[in-house]
Design a protein around this motif. Structure first.
Motif, PDB file in Angstrom:
ATOM      1  N   GLN A 215      40.728  43.353  37.224  1.00 51.68           N
ATOM      2  CA  GLN A 215      39.651  43.658  38.048  1.00 51.68           C
ATOM      3  C   GLN A 215      40.174  42.743  39.445  1.00 51.68           C
ATOM      4  OE1 GLN A 215      35.697  42.644  37.191  1.00 51.68           O
ATOM      5  NE2 GLN A 215      35.758  44.132  35.542  1.00 51.68           N
ATOM      6  N   THR A 218      39.277  39.283  40.784  1.00 53.15           N
ATOM      7  CA  THR A 218      38.026  38.792  39.820  1.00 53.15           C
ATOM      8  C   THR A 218      38.641  38.329  38.462  1.00 53.15           C
ATOM      9  OG1 THR A 218      36.854  40.558  41.003  1.00 53.15           O
ATOM     10  CG2 THR A 218      35.588  39.198  39.195  1.00 53.15           C
ATOM     11  N   LEU A 219      39.037  39.186  37.692  1.00 54.22           N
ATOM     12  CA  LEU A 219      39.160  38.882  36.390  1.00 54.22           C
ATOM     13  C   LEU A 219      40.573  39.291  35.875  1.00 54.22           C
ATOM     14  CD1 LEU A 219      35.895  39.560  34.333  1.00 54.22           C
ATOM     15  CD2 LEU A 219      36.961  37.388  34.750  1.00 54.22           C
ATOM     16  N   ARG A 221      42.439  40.504  32.119  1.00 53.83           N
ATOM     17  CA  ARG A 221      42.281  40.446  30.620  1.00 53.83           C
ATOM     18  C   ARG A 221      43.400  40.449  29.738  1.00 53.83           C
ATOM     19  NH1 ARG A 221      36.799  40.937  29.913  1.00 53.83           N
ATOM     20  NH2 ARG A 221      35.718  41.547  31.615  1.00 53.83           N
ATOM     21  N   VAL A 239      41.217  35.339  29.358  1.00 53.82           N
ATOM     22  CA  VAL A 239      40.643  35.738  30.574  1.00 53.82           C
ATOM     23  C   VAL A 239      40.935  34.887  31.602  1.00 53.82           C
ATOM     24  CG1 VAL A 239      38.477  36.357  31.955  1.00 53.82           C
ATOM     25  CG2 VAL A 239      38.632  36.995  29.350  1.00 53.82           C
ATOM     26  N   VAL A 248      33.656  25.072  43.056  1.00 55.62           N
ATOM     27  CA  VAL A 248      32.905  26.208  42.333  1.00 55.62           C
ATOM     28  C   VAL A 248      33.703  26.201  40.938  1.00 55.62           C
ATOM     29  CG1 VAL A 248      32.373  28.473  42.245  1.00 55.62           C
ATOM     30  CG2 VAL A 248      32.475  27.358  44.436  1.00 55.62           C
ATOM     31  N   GLN A 251      32.042  23.425  38.962  1.00 60.23           N
ATOM     32  CA  GLN A 251      30.584  24.021  38.768  1.00 60.23           C
ATOM     33  C   GLN A 251      30.710  24.964  37.413  1.00 60.23           C
ATOM     34  OE1 GLN A 251      28.070  22.154  39.683  1.00 60.23           O
ATOM     35  NE2 GLN A 251      29.418  21.401  41.301  1.00 60.23           N
ATOM     36  N   LYS A 252      31.667  25.887  37.355  1.00 59.02           N
ATOM     37  CA  LYS A 252      31.936  26.696  36.309  1.00 59.02           C
ATOM     38  C   LYS A 252      32.192  26.217  35.025  1.00 59.02           C
ATOM     39  CE  LYS A 252      33.203  31.179  36.914  1.00 59.02           C
ATOM     40  NZ  LYS A 252      33.706  32.303  37.380  1.00 59.02           N
ATOM     41  N   ALA A 255      28.966  24.698  33.766  1.00 57.78           N
ATOM     42  CA  ALA A 255      28.327  25.789  33.295  1.00 57.78           C
ATOM     43  C   ALA A 255      28.666  26.325  32.082  1.00 57.78           C
ATOM     44  CB  ALA A 255      28.071  26.849  34.557  1.00 57.78           C
ATOM     45  N   GLU A 257      31.401  28.273  31.863  1.00 58.24           N
ATOM     46  CA  GLU A 257      31.982  29.569  32.307  1.00 58.24           C
ATOM     47  C   GLU A 257      33.600  29.444  32.376  1.00 58.24           C
ATOM     48  OE1 GLU A 257      30.019  31.820  35.440  1.00 58.24           O
ATOM     49  OE2 GLU A 257      28.256  30.749  35.264  1.00 58.24           O
TER      50      GLU A 257
ATOM     51  N   ILE B 154      24.680  24.958  42.438  1.00 58.21           N
ATOM     52  CA  ILE B 154      24.413  23.710  41.768  1.00 58.21           C
ATOM     53  C   ILE B 154      23.046  23.811  41.095  1.00 58.21           C
ATOM     54  CG2 ILE B 154      24.108  21.195  41.611  1.00 58.21           C
ATOM     55  CD1 ILE B 154      26.336  21.053  43.483  1.00 58.21           C
ATOM     56  N   SER B 157      22.455  27.759  39.155  1.00 59.09           N
ATOM     57  CA  SER B 157      23.325  28.255  38.019  1.00 59.09           C
ATOM     58  C   SER B 157      23.604  26.835  36.967  1.00 59.09           C
ATOM     59  CB  SER B 157      24.723  28.620  38.791  1.00 59.09           C
ATOM     60  OG  SER B 157      24.364  29.700  39.707  1.00 59.09           O
ATOM     61  N   VAL B 158      23.762  25.975  37.635  1.00 59.85           N
ATOM     62  CA  VAL B 158      24.349  24.744  36.705  1.00 59.85           C
ATOM     63  C   VAL B 158      23.233  24.167  36.204  1.00 59.85           C
ATOM     64  CG1 VAL B 158      25.492  22.588  36.695  1.00 59.85           C
ATOM     65  CG2 VAL B 158      26.395  24.408  37.988  1.00 59.85           C
ATOM     66  N   PHE B 163      21.172  31.989  36.741  1.00 59.27           N
ATOM     67  CA  PHE B 163      22.298  33.026  37.315  1.00 59.27           C
ATOM     68  C   PHE B 163      23.637  32.502  36.912  1.00 59.27           C
ATOM     69  CE2 PHE B 163      18.763  33.320  39.859  1.00 59.27           C
ATOM     70  CZ  PHE B 163      18.325  34.625  39.669  1.00 59.27           C
ATOM     71  N   PRO B 164      24.578  33.257  36.781  1.00 66.05           N
ATOM     72  CA  PRO B 164      26.166  32.827  36.856  1.00 66.05           C
ATOM     73  C   PRO B 164      26.686  32.157  37.870  1.00 66.05           C
ATOM     74  CG  PRO B 164      25.946  35.307  36.702  1.00 66.05           C
ATOM     75  CD  PRO B 164      24.556  34.749  36.770  1.00 66.05           C
ATOM     76  N   VAL B 165      27.566  31.451  37.957  1.00 59.96           N
ATOM     77  CA  VAL B 165      28.082  30.579  39.105  1.00 59.96           C
ATOM     78  C   VAL B 165      28.890  31.538  39.916  1.00 59.96           C
ATOM     79  CG1 VAL B 165      29.735  28.664  39.904  1.00 59.96           C
ATOM     80  CG2 VAL B 165      28.377  28.679  37.806  1.00 59.96           C
ATOM     81  N   SER B 166      29.490  32.366  39.224  1.00 60.46           N
ATOM     82  CA  SER B 166      30.528  33.447  40.332  1.00 60.46           C
ATOM     83  C   SER B 166      30.936  34.354  39.518  1.00 60.46           C
ATOM     84  CB  SER B 166      31.677  32.626  40.988  1.00 60.46           C
ATOM     85  OG  SER B 166      32.660  32.517  40.033  1.00 60.46           O
ATOM     86  N   GLY B 167      31.675  35.457  40.405  1.00 61.26           N
ATOM     87  CA  GLY B 167      32.161  36.630  39.636  1.00 61.26           C
ATOM     88  C   GLY B 167      31.268  37.935  39.829  1.00 61.26           C
ATOM     89  N   ARG B 168      31.547  38.931  39.459  1.00 60.42           N
ATOM     90  CA  ARG B 168      30.776  40.162  39.568  1.00 60.42           C
ATOM     91  C   ARG B 168      30.196  40.658  38.522  1.00 60.42           C
ATOM     92  NH1 ARG B 168      33.826  45.132  42.857  1.00 60.42           N
ATOM     93  NH2 ARG B 168      31.363  45.755  43.528  1.00 60.42           N
ATOM     94  N   ILE B 169      30.377  40.254  37.359  1.00 59.42           N
ATOM     95  CA  ILE B 169      30.045  40.534  35.948  1.00 59.42           C
ATOM     96  C   ILE B 169      30.518  39.809  34.974  1.00 59.42           C
ATOM     97  CG2 ILE B 169      31.778  42.388  35.001  1.00 59.42           C
ATOM     98  CD1 ILE B 169      29.241  44.243  34.379  1.00 59.42           C
ATOM     99  N   GLY B 170      29.510  39.594  33.803  1.00 57.31           N
ATOM    100  CA  GLY B 170      29.989  38.644  32.455  1.00 57.31           C
ATOM    101  C   GLY B 170      31.268  39.089  31.860  1.00 57.31           C
ATOM    102  N   ILE B 171      31.957  38.148  31.677  1.00 56.56           N
ATOM    103  CA  ILE B 171      33.376  38.543  31.167  1.00 56.56           C
ATOM    104  C   ILE B 171      33.291  39.534  29.643  1.00 56.56           C
ATOM    105  CG2 ILE B 171      34.705  36.511  32.065  1.00 56.56           C
ATOM    106  CD1 ILE B 171      34.546  35.302  29.298  1.00 56.56           C
TER     107      ILE B 171
END
Lengths: 531, 338
Positions: A215, A218-219, A221, A239, A248, A251-252, A255, A257, B154, B157-158, B163-171
């Motif tokens: 993508q 973005t990603l 896979r 991924v 960021v 932060q991810k 979190a 992610e 921060i 999200s954190v 909400f997720p930190v970044s990206g367009r959709i969950g992996i």
């Protein structure tokens, strides 16, 4: 009623536990940028290599995970002829290429794939040479086109490379990402289908992970390759989550992610260390940061002036101020992680009086005015060029050298410096293959003056003779002796102020096991696991 | 009206030619070229460099390069990126829907919230509400977006984990990209589409919120000042004298007349968001055209810079054209003039 509830709860718990046990393990690596291509032959950046060469492909020879030493890859073994010009590789049998919706391999890896891989890069008439622009910067940059005279297969699992000259680092070159082995059968099929570009956008390799989808920005896979010839990966999915900003990424990671983040910001390192859920791993990098003095310009053509500058710079103070302690003071032009590092060279001490004496002896008792170009981008070997420039400016003023700080944006900086427009310039280098030649010849050889990578523009015969001689011997011990001598010559002539060997470090979740940081800065995903 | 539309379309041609010329010339005026950048610290033998430059056509005289670019652009061929080696048009269309989706969402909330806030502030002029809204709007307008974005990440999200930190959709959602608009593409999933939609929406909230901060402030302030001006017009006084209710006056008489400047600002904001979302795109790892263009300038990727700027100029021109059409709809006098 109670009993019924208990049964339901127990069954739910059992289902949950078994689901968790069988749940696919997905590893998320948060990278710093998007790959420019999925064909490592066409790439020049680590980001692209991490998304292509490392997960998807193998090479004839591999670097051991976390090391600059080489080990057999798709070539099980090899022999070198006495004259050092013919390299015979015995290829591994039973290695399978990935399958995708565009391609189902009908045969295993063989000599045709090796020929395809190298001939695409070296032969202008090869049907794939011009696909993807026809620029193979790394292949050309390592002079592979000139080094390889001929490649022949004698049978399906034997390939002979004939070289046009003796080239000791040749084996290490074959372990580099640009030498990743592509599938000739995939190439043929795509060519017939009229979609040769697919080869570079939907990669097919023999590596531990199979490319699944991208993508844009973005990603990316990948799924684990169940037929991998080496140890099958322990994670099921990989991924790559593209996250360009370092804060960021952090932060991810916090979190949950990301499991591993690329290039953590030095400013975040202390906070990462304090976080029990984050592991911070460090390793000596294969790099060097330096200040090159343009020896073709006055007054830097005078070795005394160069030596004076070495004494005037309080280089040790930069390690804390600029690298925040995550580097060691550089003494030689090659880092200690590379064989033939000369531990016996004597470093210049910080000595203002001595610097003044040397300047006086050189005919500059009151110093002089000059320019110092500061690195405009943060690189692993120098994270804060401008700040370092300001400290250098203050250091040099103490001996009467008035420095004007200059900088340009990165491409301009590169272009102007390659033309030799600078006087003093900050630069650095991250090694490609762990061979001393990759530093000493590429950065300080006479040929590199014209190529633009010898920024000191220092062509010194006694030094150049040593490194050219070393290049043509295969005996590592003899080579090592020559390189050690070369480092002593370098130190006495002082074309650079060697600044630092920066450590490479990565931050990862405490759930990750089996991670080894690679000194070149690329990522290997093969042995990763999640707790 | 149709004639006027075509006249406007024709008038856009010089804008596009100007944009292409500026994009072409400016990037060549700065030192450094794609080849130097690709070779990096390594450099290259002058013959190899010259060969690579020739392959990219950089050895040709500048006018020749420009006319070749224009000639190809006319048939939709913007060239091939020197970095990714893929056609610029494909690279652009891969990213533009993401930018448009984010910009529209940002403007949606900026308008839905900004216009009513501005209206109420205008109606309650000099009240505590008015001062609070305008004060907040000023803060919003002066917000450094990078700092603001990180703070939002921060906090929401954190710390809160909303909400997720970044990206367009969950992996976990592997969505095949068709239109490029994630909120639309998720529906091709069949089963699980609603979960994927929810994930995409959650990913869109924070970037749209951050990107919409400044437009929200602008919309609120613009609506307020534009309405205040209209509220003092004679026809408003007449309407009031005729006994029309306060809300009736505001909605049917004042707002409609105040809309022209608001629509103008909307158009300008949309135009700037289409190109200027670089910081938001960077913080939220949003795969838009802003970040792509900045990267291409850093890499001296001439075809991407030329093609990308031309595409963006075209989009802005289209937005302006639409705004002109909306003017005619909003203000009947403009229809008569044209």
């Amino acid at each position: 009623m109670f009993r019924r509830s208990l049964v339901i709860l127990t069954s739910a718990a059992v289902i949950f536990v078994s689901l968790s046990a069988f749940a696919a393990k997905t590893f998320v690596y948060c990278s710093e940028g998007s790959p420019s291509t999925f064909n490592p032959q066409l790439a020049t950046d680590g980001t692209s290599f991490n998304a292509s060469a490392q997960p998807v492909y193998n090479r004839l020879i591999e670097f051991k995970t976390g090391s600059t030493e080489i080990e057999p890859g798709l070539a099980e073994k090899w022999t070198i002829s006495k004259d050092g010009l013919a390299f015979t590789f015995k290829l591994r049998k039973g290695v399978k290429f990935h399958a995708s919706e565009f391609f189902k391999p009908t045969r295993d890896f063989n000599a045709d794939d090796v020929l395809f891989t190298f001939n695409r890069q070296r032969e202008a008439k090869h049907p794939f040479h011009k696909v993807g622009g026809g620029s193979y910067e790394y292949f050309q940059g390592m002079e592979m086109g000139k080094i390889i005279k001929d490649i022949k297969k004698t049978d399906d699992h034997t390939v002979i490379f004939t070289l046009s000259r003796q080239e000791a680092p040749f084996l290490a070159n074959l372990a580099m990402d640009f030498a990743s082995i592509l599938s000739a059968e995939y190439g043929d099929q795509m060519l017939k289908a009229g979609t040769p570009d697919k080869m570079d956008t939907f990669p097919i390799g023999t590596g531990p992970f199979i490319f699944k989808s991208y993508q844009k920005d973005t990603l990316i896979r990948f799924v684990a390759n169940a037929d991998y010839w080496n140890q099958k990966p322990k994670i099921d999915n990989l991924v790559i989550s593209i996250t360009p900003d370092a804060s960021v990424r952090y932060q991810k990671l916090k979190a949950g992610e990301c499991h591993l983040i690329a290039e953590p910001s030095p400013a975040d390192v202390d906070s990462m260390k304090a976080n029990s859920k984050i592991q911070l791993v460090e390793k000596e990098g294969v790099n060097v940061g330096y200040l090159a003095l343009n020896t073709q310009r006055k007054p830097f053509d005078n070795p005394k002036v160069r030596q004076a500058i070495m004494h005037a710079l309080n280089r040790e103070s930069y390690i804390q101020a600029i690298y925040m302690g995550r580097a060691t003071l550089a003494k030689n032009p090659i880092p200690p992680s590379i064989w033939s590092y000369n531990n016996k060279t004597v470093d210049y001490t910080y000595d203002v009086e001595k610097a003044k004496e040397l300047l006086k002896a050189a005919g500059y008792p009151n110093g002089f005015e000059t320019e110092l170009w500061t690195l405009p981008v943060a690189r692993p070997y120098n994270p804060a060029g401008k700040k370092m420039g300001e400290i250098m400016q203050a250091d040099l003023l103490k001996v009467g050298i008035k420095v004007k700080l200059v900088t340009y944006d990165w491409p301009t900086y590169l272009e102007k410096s390659k033309k030799g427009e600078h006087q003093m310039i900050q630069m650095g280098w991250t090694g490609d293959n762990g061979d001393p030649d990759n530093f000493l010849n590429v950065l300080l050889g006479c040929g590199a003056v014209q190529a633009g990578s010898n920024l000191a523009r220092w062509c010194y015969k006694p030094f150049n003779d040593l490194i050219q001689q070393a290049k043509q011997i295969t005996d590592q011990k003899k080579r090592s002796e020559l390189y050690m001598k070369a480092q002593t010559v370098f130190k006495a002539e002082a074309p650079w102020a060697t600044l630092a060997y920066a450590r490479v470090y990565r931050a990862l979740s405490d759930k990750v096991t089996g991670y080894q940081i690679h000194p070149f800065g690329t990522e290997s995903f093969e042995k990763l696991d999640l707790k | 009206m149709l004639f006027s539309f075509f006249k406007k379309c024709l008038a856009l041609l010089p804008t596009l030619i100007g944009a292409s010329l500026v994009a072409f010339a400016l990037i060549r005026l700065v030192p450094g070229d794609p080849v130097t950048n690709l070779l990096g610290e390594r450099g290259g033998d002058p013959t190899v460099v010259a060969e690579m430059q020739a392959r990219l056509g950089l050895d040709r005289p500048l006018p020749e390069q420009y006319f070749k670019f224009v000639k190809n652009a006319l048939v939709g061929d913007m060239g091939v990126s020197t970095v990714s080696k893929r056609p610029v048009s494909e690279e652009f269309w891969d990213r533009f829907p993401a930018t448009l989706e984010l910009s529209l969402m940002a403007l949606l909330w900026a308008t839905v919230l900004g216009v009513p806030l501005g209206m109420i502030a205008a109606m309650k002029r000099n009240s505590f509400f008015d001062y609070s809204v305008m004060g907040t709007a000023l803060v919003g307008y002066s917000m450094p977006i990078f700092w603001w974005g990180l703070m939002v990440v921060i906090f929401f999200s954190v710390n809160l984990g909303w909400f997720p930190v970044s990206g367009r959709i969950g992996i976990e959602h592997d969505i095949p990209i068709r239109s490029g608009f994630m909120l639309i593409d998720v529906w091709s999933m069949g089963e699980g589409a609603s979960v994927a939609f929810w994930s995409a929406l959650k990913h869109l909230v924070l970037p749209a919120f951050v990107l919409g901060t400044i437009p929200l402030a602008v919309m609120a302030r613009m609506t307020r000042s534009s309405l205040l001006e209209t509220l003092h017009e004679d026809f408003v006084r007449t309407a009031k004298a005729k006994g029309v209710s306060a809300t009736g006056v505001l909605i049917h008489h004042a707002l409609r007349n105040a809309l022209v400047p608001i629509v103008t600002v909307f158009g300008l904001l949309l135009g700037s968001l289409l190109t200027g979302a670089i910081l938001t795109e960077t913080i939220f790892s949003w795969p838009g055209v802003g970040r792509w263009l900045v990267k291409s300038v850093e890499a001296r990727d001439y075809p991407v810079i030329q093609g990308g700027v031309l595409y963006i100029a075209f989009m802005i021109v289209i937005v302006n054209l639409l705004i002109d059409l909306i003017y005619m709809w909003v203000d009947p006098r403009l229809r008569k003039v044209s």
